[in-house]
Structures are given as C-alpha cells and as structure tokens.
Design a protein around this motif. Structure first.
Motif, PDB file in Angstrom:
ATOM      1  N   GLN A  81       0.826  -1.206   0.000  1.00  0.00           N
ATOM      2  CA  GLN A  81       0.000   0.000   0.000  1.00  0.00           C
ATOM      3  C   GLN A  81       0.859   1.256   0.000  1.00  0.00           C
ATOM      4  OE1 GLN A  81      -3.264   0.069  -0.265  1.00  0.00           O
ATOM      5  NE2 GLN A  81      -3.408   2.302  -0.167  1.00  0.00           N
ATOM      6  N   ALA A  82       1.978   1.219   0.708  1.00  0.00           N
ATOM      7  CA  ALA A  82       2.857   2.387   0.755  1.00  0.00           C
ATOM      8  C   ALA A  82       3.453   2.682  -0.621  1.00  0.00           C
ATOM      9  CB  ALA A  82       3.978   2.167   1.783  1.00  0.00           C
ATOM     10  N   MET A  83       3.863   1.641  -1.345  1.00  0.00           N
ATOM     11  CA  MET A  83       4.429   1.856  -2.678  1.00  0.00           C
ATOM     12  C   MET A  83       3.347   2.299  -3.664  1.00  0.00           C
ATOM     13  SD  MET A  83       7.571   1.405  -2.167  1.00  0.00           S
ATOM     14  CE  MET A  83       8.156   1.520  -3.847  1.00  0.00           C
ATOM     15  N   GLY A  84       2.115   1.827  -3.445  1.00  0.00           N
ATOM     16  CA  GLY A  84       1.015   2.318  -4.277  1.00  0.00           C
ATOM     17  C   GLY A  84       0.758   3.803  -4.052  1.00  0.00           C
ATOM     18  N   ASN A  85       0.828   4.241  -2.787  1.00  0.00           N
ATOM     19  CA  ASN A  85       0.686   5.676  -2.500  1.00  0.00           C
ATOM     20  C   ASN A  85       1.839   6.479  -3.090  1.00  0.00           C
ATOM     21  OD1 ASN A  85      -1.659   5.119  -1.076  1.00  0.00           O
ATOM     22  ND2 ASN A  85      -0.587   4.948   0.884  1.00  0.00           N
ATOM     23  N   LEU A  86       3.029   5.870  -3.128  1.00  0.00           N
ATOM     24  CA  LEU A  86       4.177   6.544  -3.737  1.00  0.00           C
ATOM     25  C   LEU A  86       3.941   6.796  -5.225  1.00  0.00           C
ATOM     26  CD1 LEU A  86       7.096   7.558  -3.793  1.00  0.00           C
ATOM     27  CD2 LEU A  86       7.844   5.188  -3.971  1.00  0.00           C
ATOM     28  N   LEU A  87       3.387   5.820  -5.922  1.00  0.00           N
ATOM     29  CA  LEU A  87       3.086   5.998  -7.339  1.00  0.00           C
ATOM     30  C   LEU A  87       2.023   7.078  -7.546  1.00  0.00           C
ATOM     31  CD1 LEU A  87       3.044   2.324  -8.690  1.00  0.00           C
ATOM     32  CD2 LEU A  87       4.851   4.026  -8.921  1.00  0.00           C
ATOM     33  N   LYS A  88       1.035   7.130  -6.661  1.00  0.00           N
ATOM     34  CA  LYS A  88      -0.001   8.163  -6.768  1.00  0.00           C
ATOM     35  C   LYS A  88       0.595   9.556  -6.553  1.00  0.00           C
ATOM     36  CE  LYS A  88      -3.819   5.169  -5.305  1.00  0.00           C
ATOM     37  NZ  LYS A  88      -4.865   4.911  -4.286  1.00  0.00           N
ATOM     38  N   ASP A  89       1.522   9.668  -5.612  1.00  0.00           N
ATOM     39  CA  ASP A  89       2.176  10.968  -5.387  1.00  0.00           C
ATOM     40  C   ASP A  89       3.044  11.362  -6.581  1.00  0.00           C
ATOM     41  OD1 ASP A  89       0.924  10.995  -2.994  1.00  0.00           O
ATOM     42  OD2 ASP A  89       2.716  10.726  -1.760  1.00  0.00           O
ATOM     43  N   MET A  90       3.697  10.395  -7.197  1.00  0.00           N
ATOM     44  CA  MET A  90       4.495  10.692  -8.387  1.00  0.00           C
ATOM     45  C   MET A  90       3.598  11.149  -9.539  1.00  0.00           C
ATOM     46  SD  MET A  90       7.375   7.655  -8.368  1.00  0.00           S
ATOM     47  CE  MET A  90       8.162   8.313  -9.817  1.00  0.00           C
ATOM     48  N   SER A 166       3.999  10.589   2.600  1.00  0.00           N
ATOM     49  CA  SER A 166       3.128  10.936   1.485  1.00  0.00           C
ATOM     50  C   SER A 166       2.602  12.364   1.604  1.00  0.00           C
ATOM     51  CB  SER A 166       1.962   9.949   1.413  1.00  0.00           C
ATOM     52  OG  SER A 166       1.043  10.325   0.415  1.00  0.00           O
ATOM     53  N   ILE A 167       2.005  12.834   0.507  1.00  0.00           N
ATOM     54  CA  ILE A 167       1.360  14.154   0.517  1.00  0.00           C
ATOM     55  C   ILE A 167       0.193  14.158   1.487  1.00  0.00           C
ATOM     56  CG2 ILE A 167       0.112  15.822  -0.922  1.00  0.00           C
ATOM     57  CD1 ILE A 167       1.707  14.862  -3.298  1.00  0.00           C
ATOM     58  N   LEU A 168      -0.513  13.007   1.608  1.00  0.00           N
ATOM     59  CA  LEU A 168      -1.669  12.925   2.503  1.00  0.00           C
ATOM     60  C   LEU A 168      -1.268  13.028   3.967  1.00  0.00           C
ATOM     61  CD1 LEU A 168      -3.597  10.024   0.716  1.00  0.00           C
ATOM     62  CD2 LEU A 168      -3.955  12.491   0.460  1.00  0.00           C
ATOM     63  N   ASP A 169      -0.014  12.665   4.293  1.00  0.00           N
ATOM     64  CA  ASP A 169       0.437  12.727   5.686  1.00  0.00           C
ATOM     65  C   ASP A 169       0.596  14.158   6.183  1.00  0.00           C
ATOM     66  OD1 ASP A 169       0.488   9.978   5.697  1.00  0.00           O
ATOM     67  OD2 ASP A 169       2.614   9.850   5.157  1.00  0.00           O
ATOM     68  N   TYR A 170       0.707  15.131   5.264  1.00  0.00           N
ATOM     69  CA  TYR A 170       0.837  16.528   5.665  1.00  0.00           C
ATOM     70  C   TYR A 170      -0.515  17.184   5.930  1.00  0.00           C
ATOM     71  CZ  TYR A 170       5.821  16.697   4.654  1.00  0.00           C
ATOM     72  OH  TYR A 170       7.188  16.512   4.680  1.00  0.00           O
ATOM     73  N   GLY A 171      -1.599  16.528   5.550  1.00  0.00           N
ATOM     74  CA  GLY A 171      -2.925  17.109   5.793  1.00  0.00           C
ATOM     75  C   GLY A 171      -3.351  18.037   4.665  1.00  0.00           C
ATOM     76  N   GLY A 172      -4.605  18.468   4.736  1.00  0.00           N
ATOM     77  CA  GLY A 172      -5.149  19.319   3.680  1.00  0.00           C
ATOM     78  C   GLY A 172      -4.790  20.780   3.806  1.00  0.00           C
ATOM     79  N   SER A 173      -4.215  21.208   4.927  1.00  0.00           N
ATOM     80  CA  SER A 173      -3.901  22.623   5.113  1.00  0.00           C
ATOM     81  C   SER A 173      -2.646  23.049   4.351  1.00  0.00           C
ATOM     82  CB  SER A 173      -3.719  22.930   6.609  1.00  0.00           C
ATOM     83  OG  SER A 173      -2.663  22.142   7.152  1.00  0.00           O
ATOM     84  N   VAL A 174      -1.797  22.080   3.983  1.00  0.00           N
ATOM     85  CA  VAL A 174      -0.550  22.406   3.274  1.00  0.00           C
ATOM     86  C   VAL A 174      -0.868  22.665   1.806  1.00  0.00           C
ATOM     87  CG1 VAL A 174       1.724  21.543   2.633  1.00  0.00           C
ATOM     88  CG2 VAL A 174       0.781  21.011   4.873  1.00  0.00           C
ATOM     89  N   PRO A 268       7.236  22.641   3.697  1.00  0.00           N
ATOM     90  CA  PRO A 268       7.261  21.202   3.362  1.00  0.00           C
ATOM     91  C   PRO A 268       5.864  20.712   2.997  1.00  0.00           C
ATOM     92  CG  PRO A 268       8.454  21.633   5.407  1.00  0.00           C
ATOM     93  CD  PRO A 268       7.728  22.895   5.065  1.00  0.00           C
ATOM     94  N   CYS A 269       5.770  20.004   1.859  1.00  0.00           N
ATOM     95  CA  CYS A 269       4.456  19.544   1.395  1.00  0.00           C
ATOM     96  C   CYS A 269       4.457  18.089   0.945  1.00  0.00           C
ATOM     97  CB  CYS A 269       3.968  20.443   0.262  1.00  0.00           C
ATOM     98  SG  CYS A 269       4.997  20.410  -1.219  1.00  0.00           S
ATOM     99  N   GLY A 270       5.624  17.460   0.803  1.00  0.00           N
ATOM    100  CA  GLY A 270       5.661  16.071   0.369  1.00  0.00           C
ATOM    101  C   GLY A 270       5.485  15.940  -1.140  1.00  0.00           C
ATOM    102  N   PRO A 271       5.816  14.776  -1.694  1.00  0.00           N
ATOM    103  CA  PRO A 271       6.298  13.577  -1.001  1.00  0.00           C
ATOM    104  C   PRO A 271       7.777  13.663  -0.628  1.00  0.00           C
ATOM    105  CG  PRO A 271       6.185  13.179  -3.365  1.00  0.00           C
ATOM    106  CD  PRO A 271       5.641  14.553  -3.147  1.00  0.00           C
ATOM    107  N   ASP A 272       8.123  13.021   0.497  1.00  0.00           N
ATOM    108  CA  ASP A 272       9.500  12.962   0.979  1.00  0.00           C
ATOM    109  C   ASP A 272       9.951  11.509   1.024  1.00  0.00           C
ATOM    110  OD1 ASP A 272       9.300  15.675   1.273  1.00  0.00           O
ATOM    111  OD2 ASP A 272       8.880  15.595   3.417  1.00  0.00           O
ATOM    112  N   MET A 273      11.175  11.278   0.580  1.00  0.00           N
ATOM    113  CA  MET A 273      11.702   9.908   0.526  1.00  0.00           C
ATOM    114  C   MET A 273      13.169   9.891   0.921  1.00  0.00           C
ATOM    115  SD  MET A 273      10.103   8.312  -2.991  1.00  0.00           S
ATOM    116  CE  MET A 273      10.415   9.786  -3.953  1.00  0.00           C
ATOM    117  N   THR A 274      13.567   8.776   1.495  1.00  0.00           N
ATOM    118  CA  THR A 274      14.978   8.470   1.722  1.00  0.00           C
ATOM    119  C   THR A 274      15.259   7.156   1.012  1.00  0.00           C
ATOM    120  OG1 THR A 274      14.998   9.602   3.853  1.00  0.00           O
ATOM    121  CG2 THR A 274      16.761   8.029   3.427  1.00  0.00           C
ATOM    122  N   MET A 275      16.187   7.172   0.040  1.00  0.00           N
ATOM    123  CA  MET A 275      16.408   6.021  -0.830  1.00  0.00           C
ATOM    124  C   MET A 275      17.885   5.649  -0.842  1.00  0.00           C
ATOM    125  SD  MET A 275      14.137   7.510  -3.994  1.00  0.00           S
ATOM    126  CE  MET A 275      15.110   9.036  -3.976  1.00  0.00           C
TER     127      MET A 275
END
Length: 328
Positions: A81-90, A166-174, A268-275
């Motif tokens: 599910q996390a990788m699916g959310n990553l694709l949606k953010d991309m 994810s972008i959703l983790d920052y909430g709708g106010s960002v 900061p608004c996301g998405p943020d990743m460490t790879m």
C-alpha cells in the motif's frame, strides 16, 4: 420478440468478435509490429490507411521540438500500500504527463523478458519514462526508475525506499503544486559531481521531473522545489539519496517594500523519501551518443562577423570603407 433477439445477437457478436478498428479511440501509440504491418499492407497494394489513421500516424512521428515526456507508472508482481501511495504521489507531481496503471504486472525490470515487457507497455502508452514499484522479501519497497530511447530501454536505476512520507500525511492545510507548473531542482552533495553513477542518476532525475521544455518562465509559475541530497553511509559505503519537496510561496520583501522581486518562503508539502541505490543499468557509450544526437534543423546557423564572449554578450565586427580624412 424478433427485433429484441436480433439486437441481442448483434450485441453478442460485438462482444465475442469485436471489429478491428484502428486507431483506437484512446491516445495509445501503435506498437512497432502494427506500424510494420500497416506499411507492408500499403506496399503490397492494399488500401491505404484512412485519413484519420494518417493524421494519427503523423502526430506520433518524430518532431524537431518534442513536447514533455510522459511517464508510465506501474506496479510489479507484489506492491504494498505504501508503494502504491508513492506511485499516486508521483502522478500528482508529474501531472498531466503521467499515466498510472492499477493492475499488477509480472515484470522483473532487470531481466530480458521484463525489459521487453517494459518496452511494449511504454510504446503502447506513448511514454518515454517509466517507474516500477514492487516489494518482496529480498528487496522490500523497491522502486525502478528508467527511460527509453527508440522504443528500447536506455537506462535504469533501482532504488530501495527506506523512508516515505506521502502528501496525505501533511494534511489538507498544506498548499499543493499547480498542475503543469515547473519545479526548481536543487542537488546538494559532492557525490553528484564526483561519482559517475550519481551523475547519470542526476541526469535521469532532471529528465523525470522537468516537464515541458520552455525558453522563458513566469515567476508565478514556479511554485515548488525538489531537493536531492546525496550522502554515503560510512558503515556500508552505500549511496543514500534524501528527496524532499517544498511548496514555494512568493511574498513581498519585508526589508525592501519598494522592490518588485518577490522573496520565496518554503513550506514542506511532500512527497518525501529516503532512498538507497541498489542496482544500475546505464546505456552503452554508442547508444548514449546516439540518444544525445540533435537533428540538423535545431542547430543554429553561424552568423558571419558575430560572436559571443564569456559573459554571453553578442560581439559584432563591422567592415567600413577607407575614410577620406580631407573630406571629413
């Protein structure tokens, strides 16, 4: 009841024996086999393609100035599910030049059969870039970024996602980026210049997120910043890439109210990743040289008696006739 029966027979016939109309109603590009079959039919004396088909084939021909490259986002054999959310953010970051396929694919990117499947899907969907997300016991949270040239895989980089917000983790106010806006890209770290793999990966990331190629920019069209920090783990000597996304809000300079130049404020608004870089497959020198070749129509013609200095200023030379001092 005869008309109803006839209508049902027609419907059944269309379901099991659909007519082969081409091009399809969607904007998918024809495969290489379809193009060869169409050309062979014309050369054999068959009927030429319809006007609609000819216009479609002309629209997908190579052009002197290409538009933005499209990205195909795929799910692998297993995708969390996390990788699916990553694709949606991309997809949100690259919209409208991104296409997400929801079904899972039996594709292993670094195998020959997997590369053939990627070449087929990218050609069919008219995409030059691709991203494949998958997860398994050996390589959890795996992300493969790559691009194609002449319907062949040019280069690929396999990344292991260690941390994702994810972008959703920052909430709708960002605030979020606007569709079609250009990003500012910042690469921090000496590895981007010293390590050969990082240099090639930097070129791939710029090609991935730059969008449309333009000559001029409006300041209000720049609303987000992509930052990539490359470091090396001292214990494992693996290269770690931190990716952060900021919304760029332009405001008046409080220290100089009369200035028309705005001051950017980063949120900061996301998405943020460490790879971490796991595997790479870059193009051969001959193929890379062919991919960088520019058409003759884009090369600027040399202007006589005109040159450009170090500061980018145009310097010209004028040839005058011999002046008669006595008549001056």
């Amino acid at each position: 009841h005869r008309p109803r029966q006839k209508r049902n027979d027609d419907l059944r016939q269309n379901l099991f024996f659909p007519t082969l109309n081409w091009p399809p109603t969607s904007t998918m590009a024809p495969t290489e086999a379809q193009l060869k079959a169409a050309k062979a039919k014309v050369l054999a004396g068959g009927k030429p393609a319809k006007a609609r088909t000819q216009r479609y084939l002309k629209s997908i021909e190579p052009q002197l100035k290409e538009g933005a490259k499209s990205t195909l986002l795929l799910k692998g054999i297993k995708c969390s599910q996390a990788m699916g959310n990553l694709l949606k953010d991309m997809r949100a970051m690259q919209a409208p030049n991104a296409k997400l396929l929801t079904k899972k694919n039996q594709i292993v990117a670094f195998d020959t059969e997997g590369q053939q499947s990627l070449e087929f899907l990218t050609t069919k969907n008219d995409c030059a870039l691709f991203a494949l997300a998958s997860t398994n016991k050996k390589r959890p949270n795996n992300l493969v970024l790559g691009r194609t040239f002449d319907h062949q895989v040019l280069d690929m980089v396999e990344l292991g996602v260690l941390r994702f917000k994810s972008i959703l983790d920052y909430g709708g106010s960002v605030p979020k980026k606007r569709m079609g806006s250009k990003p500012l890209m910042l690469f921090i770290g000496d590895l981007w210049q010293q390590d050969s793999n990082c240099q090639k990966m930097q070129n791939l990331l710029i090609d991935f997120y730059r969008g449309d190629v333009v000559d001029k920019l409006v300041v209000s069209g720049i609303d987000h910043l992509l930052m990539f920090v490359a470091t090396q783990d001292p214990n494992t000597n693996q290269i770690i890439v931190d990716h952060r996304t900021y919304f760029c809000k332009l405001k008046k300079d409080p220290n100089n109210p009369s200035s028309k130049v705005p001051v950017p404020y980063l949120i900061p608004c996301g998405p943020d990743m460490t790879m971490q870089i796991r595997r790479t497959q870059f193009a051969a020198p001959d193929l890379w040289k062919q991919a960088l070749k520019q058409p003759q129509g884009l090369k600027k013609k040399k202007v006589k008696n005109q040159s450009t200095n170090v500061f980018g200023e145009v310097v010209g030379r004028l040839h005058l006739e011999t002046q008669d001092v006595e008549k001056m």
